[in-house]
Design a protein around this motif. Structure first.
Motif, mmCIF file in Angstrom:
data_model
loop_
_atom_site.group_PDB
_atom_site.id
_atom_site.type_symbol
_atom_site.label_atom_id
_atom_site.label_comp_id
_atom_site.label_asym_id
_atom_site.label_seq_id
_atom_site.Cartn_x
_atom_site.Cartn_y
_atom_site.Cartn_z
ATOM 1 N N ILE A 74 31.957 46.533 42.202
ATOM 2 C CA ILE A 74 33.195 46.677 42.613
ATOM 3 C C ILE A 74 32.585 47.898 44.047
ATOM 4 O O ILE A 74 32.192 49.231 43.831
ATOM 5 N N PRO A 124 39.439 48.659 34.403
ATOM 6 C CA PRO A 124 39.179 47.587 35.639
ATOM 7 C C PRO A 124 39.214 46.381 35.154
ATOM 8 O O PRO A 124 39.345 45.684 36.125
ATOM 9 N N TYR A 131 34.051 48.351 48.111
ATOM 10 C CA TYR A 131 35.471 49.246 49.242
ATOM 11 C C TYR A 131 35.370 50.772 49.898
ATOM 12 O O TYR A 131 34.323 51.663 49.092
ATOM 13 N N THR A 150 40.520 46.657 43.861
ATOM 14 C CA THR A 150 39.608 46.506 42.811
ATOM 15 C C THR A 150 39.151 45.628 42.176
ATOM 16 O O THR A 150 38.541 45.463 40.983
ATOM 17 N N GLY A 151 40.046 44.678 41.958
ATOM 18 C CA GLY A 151 40.064 43.866 40.703
ATOM 19 C C GLY A 151 41.186 44.479 39.576
ATOM 20 O O GLY A 151 40.960 43.320 38.263
ATOM 21 N N ALA A 166 37.085 42.977 36.280
ATOM 22 C CA ALA A 166 36.746 43.695 36.646
ATOM 23 C C ALA A 166 35.229 44.356 35.990
ATOM 24 O O ALA A 166 34.111 44.708 36.690
#
Length: 111
Positions: free
Chosen positions: A53, A45, A55, A25-26, A48
């Motif tokens: 985001i 986050p 996935y 997710t960063g 991010a």
């Protein structure tokens, strides 16, 4: 304490320790508990925030929004608005697209 039980684990959403980079997710993850059946953690986050985001979930996830705001779009449907107190359960295999602010924090449970 009952036989076989472990010791209580205590953490705080504001802790500065125990956070690790989440490559998927960063953001950052703080793992609270993990077993073969259930994994529980906190997510924020970090860098991010303000970016999409995306996935695919590899487990069922239930999340509780603790702080901040944002939205999650599931399988291209209308976004679910995320605010403190909102609880969302997402099925395994869902295609997710998140957009959250820098203050966003969630408690997540994977099963």
């Amino acid at each position: 304490m009952r036989e076989g039980a472990g010791r209580p684990s205590i953490t705080n959403v504001d802790t500065r320790e125990g956070w690790e980079q989440d490559e998927e997710t960063g953001g950052f993850v703080h793992l609270i508990s993990a077993s073969d059946a259930v994994t529980v953690g906190l997510w924020k986050p970090n860098g991010a925030a303000g970016s999409r985001i995306e996935y695919k979930l590899d487990a069922d996830e239930t999340l509780v929004v603790l702080r901040g705001s944002g939205e999650v779009q599931v399988d291209g449907e209308e976004p679910i608005q995320l605010r403190p107190g909102v609880v969302v359960t997402l099925p395994r295999g869902s295609e997710l697209s998140w957009l959250v602010d820098d203050d966003f924090r969630e408690l997540w449970i994977y099963t």
